[in-house]
Design a protein around this motif. Sequence first.
Motif, PDB file in Angstrom:
ATOM      1  N   GLU A 211       0.744  -1.201  -0.179  1.00 36.21           N
ATOM      2  CA  GLU A 211      -0.036   0.089   0.061  1.00 36.21           C
ATOM      3  C   GLU A 211       0.763   1.192  -0.148  1.00 36.21           C
ATOM      4  O   GLU A 211       1.893   1.082   0.466  1.00 36.21           O
ATOM      5  CB  GLU A 211      -0.896  -0.185   1.355  1.00 36.21           C
ATOM      6  CG  GLU A 211      -0.199   0.070   2.619  1.00 36.21           C
ATOM      7  CD  GLU A 211      -0.938  -0.068   3.727  1.00 36.21           C
ATOM      8  OE1 GLU A 211      -1.144   1.078   4.592  1.00 36.21           O
ATOM      9  OE2 GLU A 211      -1.988  -1.096   3.947  1.00 36.21           O
ATOM     10  N   ASN A 212       0.354   2.387  -0.923  1.00 38.84           N
ATOM     11  CA  ASN A 212       0.785   3.674  -0.817  1.00 38.84           C
ATOM     12  C   ASN A 212       2.123   3.664  -1.487  1.00 38.84           C
ATOM     13  O   ASN A 212       3.287   4.623  -1.060  1.00 38.84           O
ATOM     14  CB  ASN A 212       1.069   4.140   0.680  1.00 38.84           C
ATOM     15  CG  ASN A 212      -0.456   4.879   0.943  1.00 38.84           C
ATOM     16  OD1 ASN A 212      -1.048   5.609   0.079  1.00 38.84           O
ATOM     17  ND2 ASN A 212      -0.855   4.803   2.294  1.00 38.84           N
ATOM     18  N   THR A 213       2.481   2.660  -1.925  1.00 39.88           N
ATOM     19  CA  THR A 213       3.979   2.683  -2.828  1.00 39.88           C
ATOM     20  C   THR A 213       3.932   2.869  -4.315  1.00 39.88           C
ATOM     21  O   THR A 213       2.756   2.625  -4.792  1.00 39.88           O
ATOM     22  CB  THR A 213       4.840   1.296  -2.578  1.00 39.88           C
ATOM     23  OG1 THR A 213       4.147   0.251  -3.239  1.00 39.88           O
ATOM     24  CG2 THR A 213       4.781   0.875  -1.030  1.00 39.88           C
ATOM     25  N   LEU A 214       4.899   3.236  -4.951  1.00 40.42           N
ATOM     26  CA  LEU A 214       4.771   3.290  -6.222  1.00 40.42           C
ATOM     27  C   LEU A 214       4.552   2.024  -6.918  1.00 40.42           C
ATOM     28  O   LEU A 214       3.973   2.063  -8.137  1.00 40.42           O
ATOM     29  CB  LEU A 214       6.351   3.793  -6.674  1.00 40.42           C
ATOM     30  CG  LEU A 214       6.837   5.192  -6.168  1.00 40.42           C
ATOM     31  CD1 LEU A 214       7.987   5.615  -6.664  1.00 40.42           C
ATOM     32  CD2 LEU A 214       5.625   6.321  -6.206  1.00 40.42           C
TER      33      LEU A 214
ATOM     34  N   LEU B 299       5.142   3.380  11.955  1.00 44.77           N
ATOM     35  CA  LEU B 299       5.771   2.805  10.871  1.00 44.77           C
ATOM     36  C   LEU B 299       5.975   1.570  10.994  1.00 44.77           C
ATOM     37  O   LEU B 299       6.496   0.773  10.168  1.00 44.77           O
ATOM     38  CB  LEU B 299       7.420   3.679  10.668  1.00 44.77           C
ATOM     39  CG  LEU B 299       7.397   4.995  10.275  1.00 44.77           C
ATOM     40  CD1 LEU B 299       8.646   5.431  10.633  1.00 44.77           C
ATOM     41  CD2 LEU B 299       7.007   4.978   8.947  1.00 44.77           C
ATOM     42  N   ARG B 300       5.493   0.654  12.079  1.00 45.15           N
ATOM     43  CA  ARG B 300       5.914  -0.779  12.334  1.00 45.15           C
ATOM     44  C   ARG B 300       5.119  -1.713  11.585  1.00 45.15           C
ATOM     45  O   ARG B 300       5.618  -2.663  11.088  1.00 45.15           O
ATOM     46  CB  ARG B 300       5.665  -1.143  13.703  1.00 45.15           C
ATOM     47  CG  ARG B 300       6.732  -0.626  14.917  1.00 45.15           C
ATOM     48  CD  ARG B 300       6.289  -0.687  16.345  1.00 45.15           C
ATOM     49  NE  ARG B 300       5.052   0.007  16.780  1.00 45.15           N
ATOM     50  CZ  ARG B 300       4.786  -0.036  18.044  1.00 45.15           C
ATOM     51  NH1 ARG B 300       5.590  -0.765  19.060  1.00 45.15           N
ATOM     52  NH2 ARG B 300       3.696   0.860  18.213  1.00 45.15           N
ATOM     53  N   ARG B 301       3.939  -1.355  11.007  1.00 45.40           N
ATOM     54  CA  ARG B 301       3.214  -2.280  10.533  1.00 45.40           C
ATOM     55  C   ARG B 301       3.663  -2.652   8.994  1.00 45.40           C
ATOM     56  O   ARG B 301       3.711  -3.632   8.579  1.00 45.40           O
ATOM     57  CB  ARG B 301       1.690  -2.068  10.276  1.00 45.40           C
ATOM     58  CG  ARG B 301       0.733  -3.120   9.642  1.00 45.40           C
ATOM     59  CD  ARG B 301      -0.671  -2.676   9.671  1.00 45.40           C
ATOM     60  NE  ARG B 301      -0.895  -1.453   8.942  1.00 45.40           N
ATOM     61  CZ  ARG B 301      -1.150  -1.214   7.647  1.00 45.40           C
ATOM     62  NH1 ARG B 301      -1.271  -2.477   6.755  1.00 45.40           N
ATOM     63  NH2 ARG B 301      -1.455  -0.152   6.947  1.00 45.40           N
ATOM     64  N   THR B 302       4.076  -1.473   8.301  1.00 53.58           N
ATOM     65  CA  THR B 302       4.449  -1.663   6.891  1.00 53.58           C
ATOM     66  C   THR B 302       5.695  -1.335   6.718  1.00 53.58           C
ATOM     67  O   THR B 302       6.255  -1.124   5.482  1.00 53.58           O
ATOM     68  CB  THR B 302       3.472  -0.671   6.269  1.00 53.58           C
ATOM     69  OG1 THR B 302       3.632   0.782   6.494  1.00 53.58           O
ATOM     70  CG2 THR B 302       2.009  -0.978   6.265  1.00 53.58           C
ATOM     71  N   THR B 303       6.654  -1.183   7.722  1.00 56.38           N
ATOM     72  CA  THR B 303       8.053  -1.088   7.259  1.00 56.38           C
ATOM     73  C   THR B 303       9.006  -2.074   8.322  1.00 56.38           C
ATOM     74  O   THR B 303       8.336  -2.371   9.505  1.00 56.38           O
ATOM     75  CB  THR B 303       8.595   0.438   7.459  1.00 56.38           C
ATOM     76  OG1 THR B 303       8.678   0.756   8.738  1.00 56.38           O
ATOM     77  CG2 THR B 303       7.590   1.149   6.774  1.00 56.38           C
TER      78      THR B 303
ATOM     79  N   SER C 139       8.751  -5.785   2.010  1.00 54.65           N
ATOM     80  CA  SER C 139       8.843  -7.160   2.472  1.00 54.65           C
ATOM     81  C   SER C 139       7.691  -7.701   3.389  1.00 54.65           C
ATOM     82  O   SER C 139       7.626  -8.915   3.171  1.00 54.65           O
ATOM     83  CB  SER C 139      10.228  -7.169   3.308  1.00 54.65           C
ATOM     84  OG  SER C 139      11.435  -7.038   2.343  1.00 54.65           O
ATOM     85  N   TRP C 140       7.255  -6.741   4.159  1.00 54.76           N
ATOM     86  CA  TRP C 140       5.824  -7.319   5.018  1.00 54.76           C
ATOM     87  C   TRP C 140       4.743  -7.982   3.952  1.00 54.76           C
ATOM     88  O   TRP C 140       4.028  -8.562   4.367  1.00 54.76           O
ATOM     89  CB  TRP C 140       5.158  -6.018   5.782  1.00 54.76           C
ATOM     90  CG  TRP C 140       4.782  -5.104   4.906  1.00 54.76           C
ATOM     91  CD1 TRP C 140       5.461  -4.001   4.315  1.00 54.76           C
ATOM     92  CD2 TRP C 140       3.419  -5.094   4.423  1.00 54.76           C
ATOM     93  NE1 TRP C 140       4.428  -3.114   3.504  1.00 54.76           N
ATOM     94  CE2 TRP C 140       3.127  -3.873   3.886  1.00 54.76           C
ATOM     95  CE3 TRP C 140       2.269  -5.702   4.937  1.00 54.76           C
ATOM     96  CZ2 TRP C 140       1.748  -3.442   3.291  1.00 54.76           C
ATOM     97  CZ3 TRP C 140       1.060  -5.323   4.444  1.00 54.76           C
ATOM     98  CH2 TRP C 140       0.727  -4.194   3.804  1.00 54.76           C
ATOM     99  N   PHE C 141       4.748  -7.314   2.728  1.00 56.11           N
ATOM    100  CA  PHE C 141       3.862  -7.673   1.827  1.00 56.11           C
ATOM    101  C   PHE C 141       4.175  -8.976   0.785  1.00 56.11           C
ATOM    102  O   PHE C 141       3.326  -9.797   0.785  1.00 56.11           O
ATOM    103  CB  PHE C 141       3.570  -6.505   0.849  1.00 56.11           C
ATOM    104  CG  PHE C 141       2.145  -6.782  -0.019  1.00 56.11           C
ATOM    105  CD1 PHE C 141       0.916  -6.206   0.527  1.00 56.11           C
ATOM    106  CD2 PHE C 141       2.294  -7.330  -1.181  1.00 56.11           C
ATOM    107  CE1 PHE C 141      -0.259  -6.477  -0.163  1.00 56.11           C
ATOM    108  CE2 PHE C 141       0.899  -7.803  -1.977  1.00 56.11           C
ATOM    109  CZ  PHE C 141      -0.334  -7.081  -1.481  1.00 56.11           C
ATOM    110  N   GLY C 142       5.290  -8.937   0.714  1.00 54.25           N
ATOM    111  CA  GLY C 142       5.803 -10.353  -0.131  1.00 54.25           C
ATOM    112  C   GLY C 142       7.319  -9.767  -0.466  1.00 54.25           C
ATOM    113  O   GLY C 142       7.752  -8.903  -0.778  1.00 54.25           O
ATOM    114  N   GLN C 143       8.195 -10.983  -0.606  1.00 56.13           N
ATOM    115  CA  GLN C 143       9.524 -10.897  -0.760  1.00 56.13           C
ATOM    116  C   GLN C 143       9.720 -10.236  -2.028  1.00 56.13           C
ATOM    117  O   GLN C 143      10.696  -9.824  -2.434  1.00 56.13           O
ATOM    118  CB  GLN C 143      10.317 -12.314  -0.654  1.00 56.13           C
ATOM    119  CG  GLN C 143      10.385 -12.541   0.807  1.00 56.13           C
ATOM    120  CD  GLN C 143      11.385 -11.421   1.564  1.00 56.13           C
ATOM    121  OE1 GLN C 143      12.282 -11.071   0.985  1.00 56.13           O
ATOM    122  NE2 GLN C 143      10.786 -10.677   2.678  1.00 56.13           N
TER     123      GLN C 143
END
Length: 316
Positions: free
Chosen positions: A76-79, A113-117, A146-150
């Motif tokens: 989320e919220n990334t390029l 920032l902990r959940r998504t970084t 990385s939290w979303f997928g390697q």
Amino acid sequence: MYARTATAALAAAALMGTGAFLMSGSDTRTPDRAMAGAGNVAAVTGISTVSARTTDAKRTAPVVFAHRGASAYAPENTLAAVDKADALGFDWVENDVQFTKDGVLVVVHDTDLRRTTDAEEVFPDRTSWAVKDFTAAEIARLDAGSWFGQQFAGTRVPTLKQYLDRVERNRQKLLLEIKSPEIYPGIEKETLRVLRQKGWLDRSHVKNRLVIQSFGADSVKKVHQLRPDVTTGFLGTPAVADLPSYAAFTDQINPSYRSVSADYVNAVHALKGAHGKKLRVNTWTVNDAASAQKVAGLGVDGIITNNPDVVREATG
């Protein structure tokens, strides 16, 4: 952008005058891109992209907004999420902006920032992982994928400037949320400054490609005061009796899909917003076909979703 129906079939449909129907299930693309899918009907039939665009006024399907980008398929919220929405054929992307410790606008949803970084790993000695307690340079070091997928390892938290550059490159449109304005004094003014610096406050962008929204009514008011020409949205479900006061400074009432009803949508639509046009309703966050069909049946104008392709298919 659309399902890849045979070119000949689309051409025949256009010649029969059903171009408006085809466009009504789409995502309100810019003229050059609206005809890029399905074999480029304009090239086959000779119908101009301008005439195809005008049929948008007759659309009945809600506009689909990719929530935090296509966030069911990329972090989320990334390029990467912006690009995935583009690859799926969606113009509108939604994002969240916050301030860093040194006053830089970054695109991230949580105030922590902990959940998504990997902030806890990179800065193990910190006692706070709040966005406002990190500098832009520190946040730029974090892995936001990385939290979303390697396969997304190394993806970064973008600054608003970087995000705007990508949305512009993709010729997309932006539903920008000012996040938690109560803890970021001056964020409205700085957001507008960056938008202006990146060319997003010219007539074309303001008229067709930008909406600024917030859960903070005072924040929405401030944006409207600073730039009355910008389309604004209030996130929430004000009481029907209070809607006229919101209509003075906003153009959209954007409630949770769990709180919306046909009567409520009708009450919103009965009023004109800050720009003298019918108040619109964009509801969030709808991620399954059944819910999408339900809210579409209530008459909402837009649906904000992590799964834009699912919603498009269900409502299109």
